[in-house]
Design a protein around this motif. Structure first.
Motif, PDB file in Angstrom:
ATOM      1  N   GLU A 242       0.661  -1.328  -0.177  1.00  0.00           N
ATOM      2  CA  GLU A 242       0.079   0.162  -0.107  1.00  0.00           C
ATOM      3  C   GLU A 242       0.793   1.450  -0.053  1.00  0.00           C
ATOM      4  N   VAL A 243       0.523   2.284  -0.913  1.00  0.00           N
ATOM      5  CA  VAL A 243       1.367   3.441  -0.939  1.00  0.00           C
ATOM      6  C   VAL A 243       0.430   4.581  -0.319  1.00  0.00           C
ATOM      7  N   ASN A 244       1.092   5.616  -0.027  1.00  0.00           N
ATOM      8  CA  ASN A 244       0.426   6.961   0.266  1.00  0.00           C
ATOM      9  C   ASN A 244       0.467   7.845  -1.161  1.00  0.00           C
ATOM     10  N   ALA A 245      -0.168   8.988  -0.905  1.00  0.00           N
ATOM     11  CA  ALA A 245      -0.175   9.880  -2.242  1.00  0.00           C
ATOM     12  C   ALA A 245       1.198  10.323  -2.649  1.00  0.00           C
ATOM     13  N   SER A 246       2.238  10.583  -1.770  1.00  0.00           N
ATOM     14  CA  SER A 246       3.544  11.059  -2.281  1.00  0.00           C
ATOM     15  C   SER A 246       4.229   9.889  -2.874  1.00  0.00           C
ATOM     16  N   GLN A 247       4.051   8.630  -2.390  1.00  0.00           N
ATOM     17  CA  GLN A 247       4.547   7.409  -2.937  1.00  0.00           C
ATOM     18  C   GLN A 247       4.101   7.273  -4.345  1.00  0.00           C
ATOM     19  N   ALA A 248       2.710   7.191  -4.388  1.00  0.00           N
ATOM     20  CA  ALA A 248       1.989   7.166  -5.711  1.00  0.00           C
ATOM     21  C   ALA A 248       2.762   8.130  -6.814  1.00  0.00           C
ATOM     22  N   LYS A 249       2.866   9.344  -6.270  1.00  0.00           N
ATOM     23  CA  LYS A 249       3.550  10.110  -7.432  1.00  0.00           C
ATOM     24  C   LYS A 249       4.894   9.727  -8.056  1.00  0.00           C
ATOM     25  N   GLU A 250       5.708   9.116  -7.085  1.00  0.00           N
ATOM     26  CA  GLU A 250       6.981   8.709  -7.487  1.00  0.00           C
ATOM     27  C   GLU A 250       6.760   7.421  -8.738  1.00  0.00           C
ATOM     28  N   LEU A 251       5.674   6.687  -8.276  1.00  0.00           N
ATOM     29  CA  LEU A 251       5.661   5.538  -9.180  1.00  0.00           C
ATOM     30  C   LEU A 251       4.966   6.091 -10.546  1.00  0.00           C
TER      31      LEU A 251
END
Length: 387
Positions: free
Chosen positions: A266-275
């Motif tokens: 599971e990822v947060n919004a910041s991690q999603a942006k990086e992905l």
């Protein structure tokens, strides 16, 4: 803490800080000049963007916030929303997220004197839906369906797609009681545009979402496997968590290409942006869930991925074709046709000019049809608010 008498709208939601619900925060942000208060189940915060945050119940008096005066602290009394609405200097509105929450709390908000809007999102209106952990009976009872249909006699229902609107009409809601509002998302500040096709071995596919049957993470891995058999040399990242996590990891470990499949959890919004920034295409294999009987009501991750210029590889399921245009912003195949999806993966990863066109078109589609400004305007029109 005082509620501003010049602000007209109360934003009600059972929860608002989950990693999968960044769209709720975006709605609050675009509406915040007009929000009198955010009402939620639990919150340690007492303000957000200068807006009072009110817990909608305490252990002593569940949901009385809408019916009578109550204290958020032992010292300072606060007026109920109903009392505030009756005394307000401007016409008041109540925007409630999730129909099931609206049904549970209806006796509390029913006396509200202003207009009521209920934003439906997915499992709250898909009346035949089943739990992914116990798919042997429907989640909703006949009494729930009756209560759901009765909501539309008291409130306007906000559908998150035309597919949702059609479903509501099929279930018996009058068309005149439904408005459609699409979600919007911000365009990234730093993004290479247009994207260029990477080397074959560097092509990165991203699945980001809940690991549940109607989103098809298991079939996404199968399509990836088949694409590799056909000559695809890239890799696949699975980001998210859910009931199919273990099954997906088992499928991946049994794959000949297991070294090219990774799980991010599971990822947060910041991690999603990086992905989104580090991958080249977005992939799912949506379908009507064989266990849950659910469909994709909208799919916020699709528009988020496209805002970063990621072409989409998915299916003609639920509302996906309302945001993703087949052969313009990506490839959509029929649900369950993993052979065609595998060919689509190969096609996208090997055609430089096509990839470039899809990437540009994906970004432009979000800018022109699913921007935050467009969602703001839709909300303002529905709620009759002034810019």
């Amino acid at each position: 803490m005082n509620i501003d008498p010049n602000r007209s709208t109360f934003f009600v939601t059972p929860h608002w800080k989950r990693s999968s619900e960044t769209w709720i925060l975006r709605m609050i942000e675009v509406l915040h000049p007009h929000l009198a208060a955010i009402v939620t189940r639990h919150s340690k915060e007492r303000h957000y963007l200068g807006i009072p945050v009110l817990p909608c119940y305490d252990k002593r008096r569940p949901f009385e916030f809408l019916l009578q005066r109550f204290n958020l602290s032992k010292k300072t009394p606060f007026p109920s929303i109903v009392d505030h609405a009756r005394k307000s200097k401007v016409p008041t509105k109540l925007l409630i997220n999730y129909a099931d929450f609206a049904i549970k709390t209806r006796s509390s908000w029913d006396p509200f004197p202003g207009d009521v809007f209920i934003h439906v999102h997915g499992i709250d209106f898909q009346l035949e839906a089943r739990s992914d952990s116990f798919p042997y009976k429907t989640i909703r009872t006949p009494a729930y369906k009756e209560a759901f249909l009765d909501l539309s006699t008291r409130a306007t229902l906000i559908a998150n797609s035309e597919a949702t609107r059609k479903y509501l009409i099929k279930e018996g809601v009058k068309d005149s009681q439904i408005v459609t509002k699409y979600f919007g998302c911000p365009m990234p500040e730093h993004r290479p545009e247009p994207r260029t096709l990477p080397l074959k071995t560097d092509f990165k596919l991203l699945y980001l979402g809940r690991l549940i049957d109607f989103k098809g993470p298991d079939m996404t891995i199968q399509a990836f496997d088949l694409a590799c058999e056909l000559g695809f040399e890239g890799c696949l990242t699975i980001a998210g968590d859910g009931s199919l996590r273990q099954a997906c990891e088992l499928i991946a470990r049994r794959s000949k290409y297991k070294d090219r499949i990774s799980f991010a959890g599971e990822v947060n919004a910041s991690q999603a942006k990086e992905l989104y920034q580090s991958h080249d295409a977005f992939i799912t294999h949506n379908q009507t869930g064989p266990l849950t009987l659910r469909d994709e009501a909208f799919g916020v991750t699709f528009i988020e991925a496209m805002s970063y210029g990621l072409p989409v590889l998915s299916t003609l399921s639920g509302a996906i074709s309302e945001s993703v245009i087949d052969r313009e912003t990506g490839f959509l195949c029929e649900p369950l046709d993993i052979a065609q999806q595998a060919k689509n993966i190969l096609n996208l990863s090997q055609n430089k000019e096509q990839y470039r066109k899809f990437s540009i078109a994906a970004s432009e589609r979000i800018k022109n049809h699913f921007s935050l400004e467009m969602e703001k305007q839709q909300l303002f029109d529905i709620l009759n608010l002034k810019n």
